[in-house]
Design a protein around this motif. Structure first.
Motif, mmCIF file in Angstrom:
data_model
loop_
_atom_site.group_PDB
_atom_site.id
_atom_site.type_symbol
_atom_site.label_atom_id
_atom_site.label_comp_id
_atom_site.label_asym_id
_atom_site.label_seq_id
_atom_site.Cartn_x
_atom_site.Cartn_y
_atom_site.Cartn_z
ATOM 1 N N ALA A 206 3.092 -5.548 -34.834
ATOM 2 C CA ALA A 206 2.732 -5.785 -33.421
ATOM 3 C C ALA A 206 1.555 -6.742 -33.329
ATOM 4 O O ALA A 206 1.569 -7.707 -32.557
ATOM 5 C CB ALA A 206 2.414 -4.456 -32.735
ATOM 6 N N MET A 207 0.531 -6.506 -34.152
ATOM 7 C CA MET A 207 -0.670 -7.352 -34.096
ATOM 8 C C MET A 207 -0.363 -8.775 -34.568
ATOM 9 O O MET A 207 -0.828 -9.746 -33.978
ATOM 10 C CB MET A 207 -1.773 -6.750 -34.980
ATOM 11 C CG MET A 207 -2.307 -5.436 -34.476
ATOM 12 S SD MET A 207 -3.049 -5.583 -32.851
ATOM 13 C CE MET A 207 -4.667 -6.192 -33.292
ATOM 14 N N ALA A 208 0.427 -8.880 -35.634
ATOM 15 C CA ALA A 208 0.724 -10.210 -36.180
ATOM 16 C C ALA A 208 1.498 -11.046 -35.164
ATOM 17 O O ALA A 208 1.200 -12.222 -34.954
ATOM 18 C CB ALA A 208 1.522 -10.086 -37.470
ATOM 19 N N PHE A 209 2.482 -10.419 -34.492
ATOM 20 C CA PHE A 209 3.308 -11.181 -33.552
ATOM 21 C C PHE A 209 2.602 -11.395 -32.220
ATOM 22 O O PHE A 209 2.972 -12.273 -31.457
ATOM 23 C CB PHE A 209 4.683 -10.526 -33.373
ATOM 24 C CG PHE A 209 5.618 -10.852 -34.506
ATOM 25 C CD1 PHE A 209 6.472 -11.938 -34.422
ATOM 26 C CD2 PHE A 209 5.608 -10.105 -35.667
ATOM 27 C CE1 PHE A 209 7.310 -12.269 -35.478
ATOM 28 C CE2 PHE A 209 6.443 -10.417 -36.726
ATOM 29 C CZ PHE A 209 7.293 -11.499 -36.639
ATOM 30 N N ALA A 210 1.577 -10.566 -31.959
ATOM 31 C CA ALA A 210 0.789 -10.792 -30.742
ATOM 32 C C ALA A 210 -0.244 -11.883 -30.974
ATOM 33 O O ALA A 210 -0.914 -12.322 -30.048
ATOM 34 C CB ALA A 210 0.112 -9.491 -30.323
ATOM 35 N N PRO A 213 -6.499 -11.220 -33.464
ATOM 36 C CA PRO A 213 -7.383 -11.172 -34.626
ATOM 37 C C PRO A 213 -7.440 -9.745 -35.156
ATOM 38 O O PRO A 213 -7.076 -8.810 -34.465
ATOM 39 C CB PRO A 213 -8.737 -11.595 -34.065
ATOM 40 C CG PRO A 213 -8.665 -11.288 -32.606
ATOM 41 C CD PRO A 213 -7.227 -11.402 -32.211
ATOM 42 N N GLY A 214 -7.882 -9.623 -36.376
ATOM 43 C CA GLY A 214 -8.030 -8.275 -36.937
ATOM 44 C C GLY A 214 -6.935 -7.963 -37.927
ATOM 45 O O GLY A 214 -7.039 -7.002 -38.668
ATOM 46 N N VAL A 215 -5.885 -8.772 -37.952
ATOM 47 C CA VAL A 215 -4.808 -8.526 -38.910
ATOM 48 C C VAL A 215 -5.323 -8.766 -40.321
ATOM 49 O O VAL A 215 -5.085 -7.989 -41.234
ATOM 50 C CB VAL A 215 -3.593 -9.434 -38.616
ATOM 51 C CG1 VAL A 215 -2.537 -9.291 -39.700
ATOM 52 C CG2 VAL A 215 -3.014 -9.076 -37.274
ATOM 53 N N SER A 216 -6.076 -9.835 -40.496
ATOM 54 C CA SER A 216 -6.604 -10.110 -41.823
ATOM 55 C C SER A 216 -8.050 -9.621 -41.943
ATOM 56 O O SER A 216 -8.680 -9.790 -42.962
ATOM 57 C CB SER A 216 -6.569 -11.615 -42.091
ATOM 58 O OG SER A 216 -7.449 -12.251 -41.184
ATOM 59 N N ALA A 229 0.220 -13.995 -41.485
ATOM 60 C CA ALA A 229 -0.651 -12.845 -41.227
ATOM 61 C C ALA A 229 -0.128 -11.613 -41.958
ATOM 62 O O ALA A 229 -0.894 -10.874 -42.572
ATOM 63 C CB ALA A 229 -0.732 -12.573 -39.723
ATOM 64 N N LEU A 230 1.173 -11.428 -41.916
ATOM 65 C CA LEU A 230 1.766 -10.262 -42.579
ATOM 66 C C LEU A 230 1.692 -10.378 -44.092
ATOM 67 O O LEU A 230 1.371 -9.416 -44.785
ATOM 68 C CB LEU A 230 3.225 -10.085 -42.138
ATOM 69 C CG LEU A 230 3.397 -9.554 -40.714
ATOM 70 C CD1 LEU A 230 4.827 -9.736 -40.245
ATOM 71 C CD2 LEU A 230 3.000 -8.086 -40.636
ATOM 72 N N VAL A 231 1.968 -11.578 -44.598
ATOM 73 C CA VAL A 231 1.931 -11.770 -46.044
ATOM 74 C C VAL A 231 0.518 -11.506 -46.560
ATOM 75 O O VAL A 231 0.309 -10.847 -47.577
ATOM 76 C CB VAL A 231 2.398 -13.201 -46.424
ATOM 77 C CG1 VAL A 231 2.108 -13.508 -47.885
ATOM 78 C CG2 VAL A 231 3.889 -13.368 -46.130
ATOM 79 N N ARG A 232 -0.476 -11.986 -45.813
ATOM 80 C CA ARG A 232 -1.865 -11.843 -46.240
ATOM 81 C C ARG A 232 -2.268 -10.376 -46.346
ATOM 82 O O ARG A 232 -3.046 -9.998 -47.195
ATOM 83 C CB ARG A 232 -2.754 -12.571 -45.223
ATOM 84 C CG ARG A 232 -4.157 -12.749 -45.686
ATOM 85 C CD ARG A 232 -4.899 -13.714 -44.813
ATOM 86 N NE ARG A 232 -4.301 -15.047 -44.829
ATOM 87 C CZ ARG A 232 -4.542 -15.991 -43.935
ATOM 88 N NH1 ARG A 232 -5.351 -15.742 -42.919
ATOM 89 N NH2 ARG A 232 -3.980 -17.170 -44.021
ATOM 90 N N THR A 233 -1.717 -9.552 -45.457
ATOM 91 C CA THR A 233 -2.105 -8.144 -45.486
ATOM 92 C C THR A 233 -1.127 -7.305 -46.309
ATOM 93 O O THR A 233 -1.232 -6.092 -46.362
ATOM 94 C CB THR A 233 -2.200 -7.566 -44.059
ATOM 95 O OG1 THR A 233 -0.976 -7.841 -43.381
ATOM 96 C CG2 THR A 233 -3.356 -8.158 -43.294
ATOM 97 N N GLY A 234 -0.168 -7.951 -46.929
ATOM 98 C CA GLY A 234 0.760 -7.221 -47.805
ATOM 99 C C GLY A 234 2.079 -6.953 -47.113
ATOM 100 O O GLY A 234 2.128 -6.183 -46.152
#
Ligand SMILES: C[C@@](CO)(OP(=O)(O)O)[C@H](O)COP(=O)(O)OP(=O)(O)OC[C@H]1O[C@@H](n2ccc(N)nc2=O)[C@H](O)[C@@H]1O
Ligand SMILES: Nc1ncnc2c1ncn2[C@@H]1O[C@H](COP(=O)(O)OP(=O)(O)O)[C@@H](O)[C@H]1O
Length: 314
Positions: A206-210, A213-216, A229-234
């Motif tokens: 949800a956060m990545a597609f919105a 900030p805060g995902v990474s 964003a998703l790849v960076r956080t796993g």
């Protein structure tokens, strides 16, 4: 006669939760449709009695009521309260038990082709419910593009489409049984926190597609690509934990795909793997590396929702 491109999918991350009372597992995944496809042709004539015949040249595909397309057509005729003589032909170009949802896609394609043949449509609700009854990843082929899949995978929600990436798929000769892979996952686990991981994954999506900030954990990445964003956080596929130890050659294929990729992983329960690339050159190099390991590799690309629908009917 109606012919439909039965496009396939990859999973961008997949987390398996606890088993449910019905034996299925809770899961959370991002589905992404891709250009590789089978062809499904349906001919249907209203008749006093229903008869369904199915042809497919692939020896691993059942041609009776066990076939996903056969099941889907039988269920759709019931839901439409119609009897018809139906012929289904599947031109199978994609691997069976490959984790790219080819069999499930055949079912969705058959429903859409049957509707076109009969000139009648199920309601969107009835069509999605029927698709979920055929298989957990059939409904996603009635939406297309980039999607979130939850519950047992059948509850599918469109996400903003990712930009179109180059892909290389590796198709090892080995097949992986999806129910067996789930059983193997259950056998290796202490599952206390498993639901928490699903919830956390859904929140990260949800956060990545919105574009928040805060995902990474860093400020200032509002415009970051959701995938990055998703790849960076796993971005993990839990099935790798159980499938790789059983099929060690798949690890080497993943490494071959990894170099120069944004992301590479097993798709679904496997055995297909894929890598996503920003440039055709990087994709070509990865395809060569996979082929040099003696594995079939195809170059393709992700298919956004609008293109998925615009190019489906032939
Ligand atoms: C897990 C995924 C991820 O994409 O695997 P792949 O098939 O793509 O590899 C899919 O959701 C699969 O969807 P599909 O292939 O339609 O599975 P189904 O026919 O519904 O289920 C086949 C069997 O897998 C197990 N199953 C499936 C989905 C789920 N959430 N939990 C399960 O435990 C059950 O044993 C079920 O009987
Ligand atoms: N139309 C179909 N195409 C492919 N496989 C089918 C189909 N109908 C039933 N099956 C059965 O479903 C199983 C796996 O389906 P498939 O969709 O290819 O795998 P996956 O879900 O791993 O991508 C196979 O064991 C095959 O016998």
């Amino acid at each position: 006669m109606t012919t439909v491109r039965s496009y396939s999918k990859i999973n961008l991350g997949l987390h398996i939760g606890p088993p449910r009372p019905d034996g299925y597992h809770h899961l959370a995944t991002i589905y992404q449709t891709i250009e590789l496809h089978d062809l499904v042709t349906v001919t249907a004539t209203v008749s006093g009695e229903t008869s369904i015949t199915l042809r497919c040249q692939h020896p691993g595909v059942p041609c009776d009521e066990r076939n996903t397309a056969y099941k889907a057509v039988a269920m759709a005729l019931d839901a439409l309260e119609t009897k018809a003589a139906v012929e289904i032909a599947i031109d199978k170009r994609l691997p069976v038990q490959g984790g790219i949802g080819a069999g499930s896609a055949n079912a969705a394609a058959a429903i859409l082709a049957l509707e076109a043949e009969l000139g009648r449509q199920l309601t969107a609700n009835a069509r999605l419910a029927l698709a979920g009854g055929v298989g957990s990843d059939v409904p996603m082929f009635l939406i297309g593009g980039t999607m979130l899949g939850i519950e047992r995978g059948e509850e599918t929600f469109p996400l903003p489409d990712l930009p179109s990436f180059h892909i290389v798929t590796a198709f090892p000769e080995v097949g992986v049984s999806t129910p067996q892979a789930f059983r193997d996952w259950d056998a290796t686990l202490t599952q206390n926190a498993e639901n928490d991981r699903l919830i956390e994954f859904r929140r990260r999506v949800a956060m990545a597609f919105a574009g928040q900030p805060g995902v990474s954990g860093k400020a200032g990445d509002l415009a970051e690509e959701p995938l990055l964003a998703l790849v960076r956080t796993g971005l993990e596929n839990d099935f790798e934990t159980v499938v790789f130890p059983q099929q060690p050659s798949l690890r080497a294929l993943k490494s071959a795909l990894e170099e120069g990729s944004l992301y590479s992983a097993l798709s679904g329960s496997g055995s297909s793997l894929f890598g996503l690339y920003c440039t055709e050159e990087a994709a070509q190099a990865a395809q060569q590396r996979v082929r040099s390991l003696g594995c079939e590799a195809r170059q393709t690309r992700t298919l956004p929702r609008s293109e998925y629908w615009a190019t489906m009917f032939i």
